[in-house]
Design a protein around this motif. Structure first.
Motif, PDB file in Angstrom:
ATOM      1  N   ALA A  35       0.785  -1.239   0.142  1.00  0.00           N
ATOM      2  CA  ALA A  35       0.048  -0.161  -0.038  1.00  0.00           C
ATOM      3  C   ALA A  35       0.911   1.257   0.133  1.00  0.00           C
ATOM      4  N   ILE A  36       0.430   2.202  -0.880  1.00  0.00           N
ATOM      5  CA  ILE A  36       1.377   3.198  -0.929  1.00  0.00           C
ATOM      6  C   ILE A  36       0.530   4.497  -0.732  1.00  0.00           C
ATOM      7  N   ALA A  37       1.032   5.629  -0.019  1.00  0.00           N
ATOM      8  CA  ALA A  37       0.341   6.664   0.336  1.00  0.00           C
ATOM      9  C   ALA A  37       1.109   8.014   0.746  1.00  0.00           C
ATOM     10  N   ASN A  55      -4.396  -2.554   8.890  1.00  0.00           N
ATOM     11  CA  ASN A  55      -3.793  -3.382   9.908  1.00  0.00           C
ATOM     12  C   ASN A  55      -4.743  -4.352  10.673  1.00  0.00           C
ATOM     13  N   LYS A  56      -5.824  -3.658  11.147  1.00  0.00           N
ATOM     14  CA  LYS A  56      -6.829  -4.501  11.668  1.00  0.00           C
ATOM     15  C   LYS A  56      -7.361  -5.684  10.819  1.00  0.00           C
ATOM     16  N   LEU A  57      -7.450  -5.404   9.505  1.00  0.00           N
ATOM     17  CA  LEU A  57      -8.097  -6.386   8.613  1.00  0.00           C
ATOM     18  C   LEU A  57      -6.950  -7.529   8.475  1.00  0.00           C
ATOM     19  N   LEU A  63      -3.274 -11.433   6.614  1.00  0.00           N
ATOM     20  CA  LEU A  63      -2.694 -10.710   5.394  1.00  0.00           C
ATOM     21  C   LEU A  63      -1.396 -10.142   5.837  1.00  0.00           C
ATOM     22  N   LYS A  64      -0.507 -10.032   4.754  1.00  0.00           N
ATOM     23  CA  LYS A  64       0.837  -9.031   5.394  1.00  0.00           C
ATOM     24  C   LYS A  64       0.576  -7.764   4.496  1.00  0.00           C
ATOM     25  N   ILE A  65       0.774  -6.614   5.127  1.00  0.00           N
ATOM     26  CA  ILE A  65       0.550  -5.442   4.412  1.00  0.00           C
ATOM     27  C   ILE A  65       1.881  -4.459   4.787  1.00  0.00           C
ATOM     28  N   ASP A  66       2.699  -4.140   3.763  1.00  0.00           N
ATOM     29  CA  ASP A  66       3.701  -3.277   3.936  1.00  0.00           C
ATOM     30  C   ASP A  66       3.488  -1.799   3.130  1.00  0.00           C
TER      31      ASP A  66
END
Length: 257
Positions: A35-37, A55-57, A63-66
């Protein structure tokens, strides 16, 4: 002796339980998300709330989110680690050349899915950068023209309730606050429109209108599963059950191979 045997058995059971817990806690993620912001500007409040929700999801769904705030790391090898690219609120200009080439390949060859929000259609000449022609085509051949700077509430109308992204979403849903963009033309001839905004419901009313105004769509001319969701300015969006369901649906649909 009997007491020693009981203690030994208890220790063995504890060790097995601990080992099993360790294996479970290190279970491989269902899929990896990038994810880019933007790190600055007046959209930071939305992105901050989005990160909390994501992050909660991720914890709930394994899932792994960067997260990134620029495109410096992005190249073909880097993107190969991710099944889904989320452009949370990030402009389609000022990307590093290697990132541009890698992203175009990622989308055209279907190496992963994509979800874009809000700023992803800020297509034009901004901050000394020229328009990214490929990205404009990806978004339906549009160019940004204007926006409602003082915000407006509005009703969004679902046009394709059979699409997986719209599963469980009512036929209309309300958006409390948004800076609705208008483009030089509607993307409709070049994309699959899933929802549009009813400009007659703008509150307060605005003269900045398009007529035919899609706000959620997918480009079927590339191999990657993709969906653009215009609404992505205010953190208030995460007070809406419909918006969170829409976001979650989009994640699991776009990430599916």
């Amino acid at each position: 002796m009997r007491i020693k045997n009981v203690l030994w058995l208890f220790a063995l059971m504890l060790a097995v339980h601990t080992a099993g817990f360790g294996q479970g806690s290190q279970k491989k993620a269902r899929f990896n998300v990038l994810a880019i912001a933007e790190g600055g500007g007046h959209h930071v409040a939305y992105s901050k709330e989005a990160k909390i929700w994501l992050n909660k999801l991720a914890a709930e769904e394994n899932l792994k989110i960067d997260f990134l705030e620029n495109t410096d790391k992005i190249n073909a090898e880097f993107l190969s680690n991710y099944q889904l690219f989320i452009q949370l609120d990030f402009v389609p200009y000022a990307w590093k050349p290697e990132a541009v080439a890698a992203f175009e390949k990622y989308i055209t060859e279907g190496r992963g899915g994509w979800i874009g929000f809000h700023h992803a259609t800020l297509l034009g000449e901004f901050d000394g950068y020229k328009i990214w022609p490929w990205f404009s085509d990806f978004m339906g051949g549009i160019r940004y023209k204007n926006y409602i700077a003082d915000f407006a509430a509005a009703t969004v109308i679902v046009e394709d309730n059979k699409h997986p992204v719209m599963k469980g979403i009512p036929s209309t849903f309300f958006v409390k606050q948004e800076e609705w963009y208008v483009y030089d033309k509607s993307p409709r001839p070049n994309v699959e429109v899933l929802a549009s905004v009813d400009e007659n419901t703008y509150t307060p009313d605005s003269k900045i209108k398009m007529g035919d105004h899609p706000v959620i769509w997918s480009n079927l001319n590339v191999k990657a599963r993709n969906v653009y969701i215009f609404m992505g300015h205010s953190p208030m969006l995460f007070e809406s059950t419909d918006y969170k369901r829409l976001f979650k649906n989009a994640i699991f649909w776009a990430a599916e191979k």
